[in-house]
Design a protein around this motif. Sequence first.
Motif, PDB file in Angstrom:
ATOM      1  N   ASP A 203       0.835  -1.205   0.000  1.00  0.00           N
ATOM      2  CA  ASP A 203       0.000   0.000   0.000  1.00  0.00           C
ATOM      3  C   ASP A 203       0.869   1.255   0.000  1.00  0.00           C
ATOM      4  O   ASP A 203       0.596   2.225  -0.712  1.00  0.00           O
ATOM      5  N   ALA A 204       1.940   1.236   0.824  1.00  0.00           N
ATOM      6  CA  ALA A 204       2.848   2.381   0.876  1.00  0.00           C
ATOM      7  C   ALA A 204       3.572   2.567  -0.447  1.00  0.00           C
ATOM      8  O   ALA A 204       3.781   3.706  -0.900  1.00  0.00           O
ATOM      9  N   ALA A 205       3.947   1.463  -1.093  1.00  0.00           N
ATOM     10  CA  ALA A 205       4.608   1.561  -2.396  1.00  0.00           C
ATOM     11  C   ALA A 205       3.674   2.178  -3.432  1.00  0.00           C
ATOM     12  O   ALA A 205       4.107   2.968  -4.287  1.00  0.00           O
ATOM     13  N   TYR A 206       2.391   1.830  -3.361  1.00  0.00           N
ATOM     14  CA  TYR A 206       1.421   2.408  -4.283  1.00  0.00           C
ATOM     15  C   TYR A 206       1.306   3.922  -4.078  1.00  0.00           C
ATOM     16  O   TYR A 206       1.339   4.701  -5.043  1.00  0.00           O
ATOM     17  N   VAL A 207       1.182   4.348  -2.813  1.00  0.00           N
ATOM     18  CA  VAL A 207       1.057   5.788  -2.538  1.00  0.00           C
ATOM     19  C   VAL A 207       2.347   6.515  -2.929  1.00  0.00           C
ATOM     20  O   VAL A 207       2.307   7.628  -3.463  1.00  0.00           O
ATOM     21  N   ALA A 208       3.497   5.900  -2.689  1.00  0.00           N
ATOM     22  CA  ALA A 208       4.761   6.501  -3.113  1.00  0.00           C
ATOM     23  C   ALA A 208       4.790   6.686  -4.623  1.00  0.00           C
ATOM     24  O   ALA A 208       5.303   7.693  -5.132  1.00  0.00           O
ATOM     25  N   ALA A 209       4.226   5.727  -5.367  1.00  0.00           N
ATOM     26  CA  ALA A 209       4.158   5.853  -6.819  1.00  0.00           C
ATOM     27  C   ALA A 209       3.240   7.000  -7.232  1.00  0.00           C
ATOM     28  O   ALA A 209       3.524   7.705  -8.212  1.00  0.00           O
ATOM     29  N   VAL A 210       2.155   7.195  -6.491  1.00  0.00           N
ATOM     30  CA  VAL A 210       1.279   8.339  -6.751  1.00  0.00           C
ATOM     31  C   VAL A 210       2.049   9.639  -6.567  1.00  0.00           C
ATOM     32  O   VAL A 210       1.975  10.558  -7.394  1.00  0.00           O
ATOM     33  N   VAL A 211       2.820   9.727  -5.494  1.00  0.00           N
ATOM     34  CA  VAL A 211       3.621  10.926  -5.228  1.00  0.00           C
ATOM     35  C   VAL A 211       4.653  11.131  -6.336  1.00  0.00           C
ATOM     36  O   VAL A 211       4.892  12.266  -6.778  1.00  0.00           O
ATOM     37  N   ASP A 212       5.265  10.060  -6.805  1.00  0.00           N
ATOM     38  CA  ASP A 212       6.257  10.160  -7.882  1.00  0.00           C
ATOM     39  C   ASP A 212       5.665  10.796  -9.136  1.00  0.00           C
ATOM     40  O   ASP A 212       6.375  11.448  -9.905  1.00  0.00           O
ATOM     41  N   GLY A 213       4.375  10.603  -9.347  1.00  0.00           N
ATOM     42  CA  GLY A 213       3.735  11.129 -10.539  1.00  0.00           C
ATOM     43  C   GLY A 213       3.249  12.567 -10.413  1.00  0.00           C
ATOM     44  O   GLY A 213       2.643  13.095 -11.341  1.00  0.00           O
ATOM     45  N   ILE A 214       3.507  13.196  -9.265  1.00  0.00           N
ATOM     46  CA  ILE A 214       3.064  14.571  -9.024  1.00  0.00           C
ATOM     47  C   ILE A 214       4.261  15.509  -9.105  1.00  0.00           C
ATOM     48  O   ILE A 214       5.294  15.274  -8.476  1.00  0.00           O
ATOM     49  N   GLU A 215       4.126  16.562  -9.872  1.00  0.00           N
ATOM     50  CA  GLU A 215       5.198  17.544  -9.996  1.00  0.00           C
ATOM     51  C   GLU A 215       5.126  18.538  -8.843  1.00  0.00           C
ATOM     52  O   GLU A 215       4.067  19.096  -8.554  1.00  0.00           O
ATOM     53  N   GLY A 216       6.233  18.749  -8.163  1.00  0.00           N
ATOM     54  CA  GLY A 216       6.285  19.725  -7.089  1.00  0.00           C
ATOM     55  C   GLY A 216       6.035  19.123  -5.728  1.00  0.00           C
ATOM     56  O   GLY A 216       5.923  17.899  -5.577  1.00  0.00           O
ATOM     57  N   PRO A 217       5.942  19.974  -4.706  1.00  0.00           N
ATOM     58  CA  PRO A 217       5.800  19.493  -3.332  1.00  0.00           C
ATOM     59  C   PRO A 217       4.431  18.881  -3.064  1.00  0.00           C
ATOM     60  O   PRO A 217       3.453  19.185  -3.742  1.00  0.00           O
ATOM     61  N   CYS A 218       4.387  18.005  -2.054  1.00  0.00           N
ATOM     62  CA  CYS A 218       3.149  17.323  -1.671  1.00  0.00           C
ATOM     63  C   CYS A 218       3.002  17.344  -0.160  1.00  0.00           C
ATOM     64  O   CYS A 218       3.984  17.312   0.584  1.00  0.00           O
ATOM     65  N   VAL A 219       1.772  17.375   0.290  1.00  0.00           N
ATOM     66  CA  VAL A 219       1.415  17.114   1.682  1.00  0.00           C
ATOM     67  C   VAL A 219       0.629  15.816   1.694  1.00  0.00           C
ATOM     68  O   VAL A 219      -0.364  15.684   0.974  1.00  0.00           O
ATOM     69  N   LEU A 220       1.080  14.851   2.478  1.00  0.00           N
ATOM     70  CA  LEU A 220       0.378  13.578   2.590  1.00  0.00           C
ATOM     71  C   LEU A 220      -0.547  13.614   3.789  1.00  0.00           C
ATOM     72  O   LEU A 220      -0.137  13.980   4.903  1.00  0.00           O
ATOM     73  N   VAL A 221      -1.791  13.210   3.562  1.00  0.00           N
ATOM     74  CA  VAL A 221      -2.816  13.200   4.610  1.00  0.00           C
ATOM     75  C   VAL A 221      -3.357  11.787   4.734  1.00  0.00           C
ATOM     76  O   VAL A 221      -3.839  11.215   3.743  1.00  0.00           O
ATOM     77  N   GLY A 222      -3.289  11.205   5.916  1.00  0.00           N
ATOM     78  CA  GLY A 222      -3.775   9.851   6.112  1.00  0.00           C
ATOM     79  C   GLY A 222      -4.825   9.768   7.198  1.00  0.00           C
ATOM     80  O   GLY A 222      -4.671  10.375   8.256  1.00  0.00           O
ATOM     81  N   HIS A 223      -5.892   9.026   6.911  1.00  0.00           N
ATOM     82  CA  HIS A 223      -6.918   8.766   7.915  1.00  0.00           C
ATOM     83  C   HIS A 223      -6.787   7.325   8.386  1.00  0.00           C
ATOM     84  O   HIS A 223      -6.630   6.410   7.575  1.00  0.00           O
ATOM     85  N   SER A 224      -6.841   7.110   9.696  1.00  0.00           N
ATOM     86  CA  SER A 224      -6.863   5.767  10.263  1.00  0.00           C
ATOM     87  C   SER A 224      -5.638   4.966   9.816  1.00  0.00           C
ATOM     88  O   SER A 224      -4.496   5.397   9.970  1.00  0.00           O
ATOM     89  N   TYR A 225      -5.840   3.782   9.242  1.00  0.00           N
ATOM     90  CA  TYR A 225      -4.730   2.982   8.724  1.00  0.00           C
ATOM     91  C   TYR A 225      -3.950   3.734   7.645  1.00  0.00           C
ATOM     92  O   TYR A 225      -2.755   3.481   7.438  1.00  0.00           O
ATOM     93  N   GLY A 226      -4.591   4.686   6.990  1.00  0.00           N
ATOM     94  CA  GLY A 226      -3.883   5.520   6.024  1.00  0.00           C
ATOM     95  C   GLY A 226      -2.719   6.267   6.641  1.00  0.00           C
ATOM     96  O   GLY A 226      -1.762   6.624   5.942  1.00  0.00           O
ATOM     97  N   GLY A 227      -2.772   6.501   7.957  1.00  0.00           N
ATOM     98  CA  GLY A 227      -1.639   7.115   8.637  1.00  0.00           C
ATOM     99  C   GLY A 227      -0.414   6.226   8.614  1.00  0.00           C
ATOM    100  O   GLY A 227       0.718   6.698   8.410  1.00  0.00           O
ATOM    101  N   SER A 228      -0.602   4.924   8.814  1.00  0.00           N
ATOM    102  CA  SER A 228       0.514   3.987   8.693  1.00  0.00           C
ATOM    103  C   SER A 228       1.084   4.020   7.281  1.00  0.00           C
ATOM    104  O   SER A 228       2.304   3.985   7.080  1.00  0.00           O
ATOM    105  N   VAL A 229       0.197   4.085   6.299  1.00  0.00           N
ATOM    106  CA  VAL A 229       0.623   4.060   4.897  1.00  0.00           C
ATOM    107  C   VAL A 229       1.470   5.280   4.562  1.00  0.00           C
ATOM    108  O   VAL A 229       2.552   5.155   3.969  1.00  0.00           O
ATOM    109  N   ILE A 230       1.035   6.477   4.940  1.00  0.00           N
ATOM    110  CA  ILE A 230       1.817   7.673   4.589  1.00  0.00           C
ATOM    111  C   ILE A 230       3.122   7.714   5.366  1.00  0.00           C
ATOM    112  O   ILE A 230       4.122   8.253   4.888  1.00  0.00           O
ATOM    113  N   THR A 231       3.140   7.141   6.567  1.00  0.00           N
ATOM    114  CA  THR A 231       4.361   7.121   7.365  1.00  0.00           C
ATOM    115  C   THR A 231       5.464   6.355   6.654  1.00  0.00           C
ATOM    116  O   THR A 231       6.630   6.757   6.667  1.00  0.00           O
TER     117      THR A 231
END
Length: 242
Positions: free
Chosen positions: A53-81
Amino acid sequence: MSTEPTTAPKPTIVLVHGAFADSSSWNGVIEPLRAQGYSVVAAANPLRGLDSDAAYVAAVVDGIEGPCVLVGHSYGGSVITVAAAAQDTVTALVYIAAFIPAEGESALELTDRFPGSTLGPTTRPGEYPLPDGSSGTELTIRQEEFHGQFAADVSAAAAALMAVTQRPVALDALRQPATAASWRIVPAYALLTTEDRNIPIETQRFMAERAAAHSVEVPASHAVSVSAPGAVVDLIVLAAQK
């Protein structure tokens, strides 16, 4: 030569839902952020395993140009961490009623760190096939118990829809320990929900204090992005402006 000051680009806000939810749980948050000029991506968290799951979100970030803020809810917090560990474009981590694990900690372990969660008895296990021909266990919250357990401060009608559209989470994802704790190097912000029946408030406080997160407490259920989206938006914008 122009003497006008340059303005840094606004970061893209990447929203990562948790277990028993889907990207629509951010609907009340997305439009206010867009109205303030932020680009927003609501990632579809696979909920199959923390590393994948974290690898998938990291791939999403890779596809975004410029800075990002990651926001996670519940288990999503583990994923963004875990996802932010190797992403130098991530400028802040925002935890919304979320897990903030250290290395080696799982969501299930943190849930039980302090008493108060009533999630376990409300879940229903089911089997799903794995590519090697074996099977794994995934969990859903029983629809008749979803309102009280997950979204007590959401209308009954809205909670009923959330119960039907909830995404099951693989039990292994909740058991898998975090391999990185990016909050050690990236500024953290945390919205803590005092009426939460999934993640006890004492657990949330413990994690936020350990991460030195800028924290705000609200009297809300676990479904705070639905019941109190304004508080969620305010914290995200604060993190994005730092």
